[in-house]
Design a protein around this motif. Structure first.
Motif, PDB file in Angstrom:
ATOM      1  N   GLU A   7     -18.226  47.185  37.049  1.00 15.00           N
ATOM      2  CA  GLU A   7     -18.511  46.184  36.023  1.00 15.00           C
ATOM      3  C   GLU A   7     -17.589  46.404  34.803  1.00 15.00           C
ATOM      4  N   ILE A   8     -17.411  47.656  34.422  1.00 18.10           N
ATOM      5  CA  ILE A   8     -16.521  47.973  33.288  1.00 18.10           C
ATOM      6  C   ILE A   8     -15.095  47.504  33.612  1.00 18.10           C
ATOM      7  N   MET A   9     -14.662  47.756  34.832  1.00 20.64           N
ATOM      8  CA  MET A   9     -13.307  47.343  35.233  1.00 20.64           C
ATOM      9  C   MET A   9     -13.161  45.836  35.091  1.00 20.64           C
ATOM     10  N   LYS A  10     -14.175  45.102  35.521  1.00 16.96           N
ATOM     11  CA  LYS A  10     -14.122  43.630  35.409  1.00 16.96           C
ATOM     12  C   LYS A  10     -14.035  43.225  33.944  1.00 16.96           C
ATOM     13  N   ARG A  11     -14.899  43.843  33.123  1.00 15.68           N
ATOM     14  CA  ARG A  11     -14.953  43.453  31.700  1.00 15.68           C
ATOM     15  C   ARG A  11     -13.651  43.765  30.961  1.00 15.68           C
ATOM     16  N   LEU A  12     -12.978  44.846  31.391  1.00 15.64           N
ATOM     17  CA  LEU A  12     -11.783  45.274  30.649  1.00 15.64           C
ATOM     18  C   LEU A  12     -10.466  44.865  31.316  1.00 15.64           C
ATOM     19  N   GLU A  13     -10.602  44.029  32.346  1.00 17.83           N
ATOM     20  CA  GLU A  13      -9.421  43.642  33.113  1.00 17.83           C
ATOM     21  C   GLU A  13      -8.290  43.091  32.230  1.00 17.83           C
ATOM     22  N   PHE A  37     -19.876  53.805  27.750  1.00 18.27           N
ATOM     23  CA  PHE A  37     -18.448  53.727  28.074  1.00 18.27           C
ATOM     24  C   PHE A  37     -17.785  52.551  27.350  1.00 18.27           C
ATOM     25  N   MET A  38     -16.448  52.606  27.257  1.00 18.60           N
ATOM     26  CA  MET A  38     -15.693  51.456  26.734  1.00 18.60           C
ATOM     27  C   MET A  38     -16.110  50.206  27.507  1.00 18.60           C
ATOM     28  N   SER A  91      -6.254  46.900  24.689  1.00 12.69           N
ATOM     29  CA  SER A  91      -6.362  47.521  23.366  1.00 12.69           C
ATOM     30  C   SER A  91      -6.745  49.001  23.421  1.00 12.69           C
ATOM     31  N   ARG A  92      -7.211  49.484  24.587  1.00 11.38           N
ATOM     32  CA  ARG A  92      -7.681  50.875  24.633  1.00 11.38           C
ATOM     33  C   ARG A  92      -6.583  51.835  25.072  1.00 11.38           C
ATOM     34  N   PRO A  93      -6.125  52.695  24.136  1.00 14.75           N
ATOM     35  CA  PRO A  93      -5.003  53.581  24.459  1.00 14.75           C
ATOM     36  C   PRO A  93      -5.233  54.449  25.694  1.00 14.75           C
ATOM     37  N   LEU A  94      -6.476  54.885  25.905  1.00 15.32           N
ATOM     38  CA  LEU A  94      -6.720  55.802  27.020  1.00 15.32           C
ATOM     39  C   LEU A  94      -6.710  55.112  28.376  1.00 15.32           C
ATOM     40  N   LEU A  95      -6.651  53.793  28.358  1.00 19.04           N
ATOM     41  CA  LEU A  95      -6.663  53.071  29.637  1.00 19.04           C
ATOM     42  C   LEU A  95      -5.276  52.565  30.021  1.00 19.04           C
ATOM     43  N   SER A 129      -4.574  51.010  12.970  1.00 21.83           N
ATOM     44  CA  SER A 129      -5.451  50.783  14.124  1.00 21.83           C
ATOM     45  C   SER A 129      -5.624  52.063  14.954  1.00 21.83           C
ATOM     46  N   ILE A 130      -6.662  52.056  15.793  1.00 23.00           N
ATOM     47  CA  ILE A 130      -6.902  53.194  16.696  1.00 23.00           C
ATOM     48  C   ILE A 130      -5.674  53.400  17.589  1.00 23.00           C
ATOM     49  N   SER A 131      -5.092  52.310  18.071  1.00 24.73           N
ATOM     50  CA  SER A 131      -3.900  52.417  18.922  1.00 24.73           C
ATOM     51  C   SER A 131      -2.771  53.119  18.187  1.00 24.73           C
ATOM     52  N   GLU A 132      -2.581  52.753  16.921  1.00 25.49           N
ATOM     53  CA  GLU A 132      -1.510  53.396  16.142  1.00 25.49           C
ATOM     54  C   GLU A 132      -1.782  54.880  15.936  1.00 25.49           C
ATOM     55  N   ILE A 133      -3.044  55.211  15.735  1.00 27.58           N
ATOM     56  CA  ILE A 133      -3.398  56.632  15.553  1.00 27.58           C
ATOM     57  C   ILE A 133      -3.051  57.409  16.830  1.00 27.58           C
ATOM     58  N   PHE A 134      -3.424  56.852  17.982  1.00 26.44           N
ATOM     59  CA  PHE A 134      -3.112  57.529  19.247  1.00 26.44           C
ATOM     60  C   PHE A 134      -1.597  57.613  19.457  1.00 26.44           C
TER      61      PHE A 134
END
Ligand code: S3P
Length: 168
Positions: free
Chosen positions: A105-111, A9-10, A115-119, A43-48
């Motif tokens: 744990e992922i939520m903590k790390r990505l708080e 996962f991301m 940068s992730r368009p899907l989030l 960037s990936i964000s721009e592509i999305f």
């Protein structure tokens, strides 16, 4: 040696671990997202933003097919497993190492990460929905699962190297 695909996962640490593992094994590392950004010159964000997810997924599949199938580390984006053709390619082309972390744990790390368009939007909900939808795919194609919780990059790399030695 067949290529090693880091999946998960991301926020699982694929890119960081991939670089360290490549250093340790003295083989090159290719990051699918970075390869796409180079090709597209954005960037990936721009592509999305300017295209859509389907457009990105097609680039992702194409890039996965083009990267070396031997003597390389390939770090993937968290959504690579959503397409069956990608899962089949990874299974066939190399060894898949699944870097696991719980959704909490992922939520903590990505708080702090935007940068992730899907989030974007309701990050917590988006993480739990995608996590739920994808977990079985990671497990389905994993040759080996590594729990990354509370581990340093160097410890994760050591576990992978030990595992490769035993050819698990
Ligand atoms: C995605 C994960 C990202 C990137 C894109 C889509 C996903 O890579 O490919 O934003 O669908 O999970 P990371 O897993 O490296 O964040």
């Amino acid at each position: 040696m067949e290529s090693i695909y880091l999946i998960g996962f991301m926020g699982a640490g694929k890119t960081t671990v991939g670089k360290a593992l490549a250093d340790c094994l003295a083989i090159p590392v290719f990051d699918i997202d970075e390869e796409i950004e180079k090709k597209e010159n954005r960037s990936i964000s721009e592509i999305f933003e300017h295209q859509n997810e389907a457009y990105f997924r097609t680039l992702e599949t194409k890039t996965l097919q083009e990267l070396p199938r031997e003597n390389a580390i390939i770090t993937t984006g968290g959504g690579v497993v959503t397409r069956i053709e990608n899962r089949e390619a990874i299974k066939k082309q190399g060894k898949a190492i699944f870097l696991f972390a719980t959704a909490e744990e992922i939520m903590k790390r990505l708080e702090e990460d935007d940068s992730r368009p899907l989030l974007r939007g309701d990050k917590k909900r988006n993480i739990s929905e995608l996590y739920e939808a994808r977990m079985s795919f990671y497990k389905e194609i994993a040759d080996f699962i590594i729990d990354t919780t509370d581990k340093k990059t160097s410890e994760i790399v050591k576990e992978i190297v030990d595992c490769l030695k035993q050819s698990c």
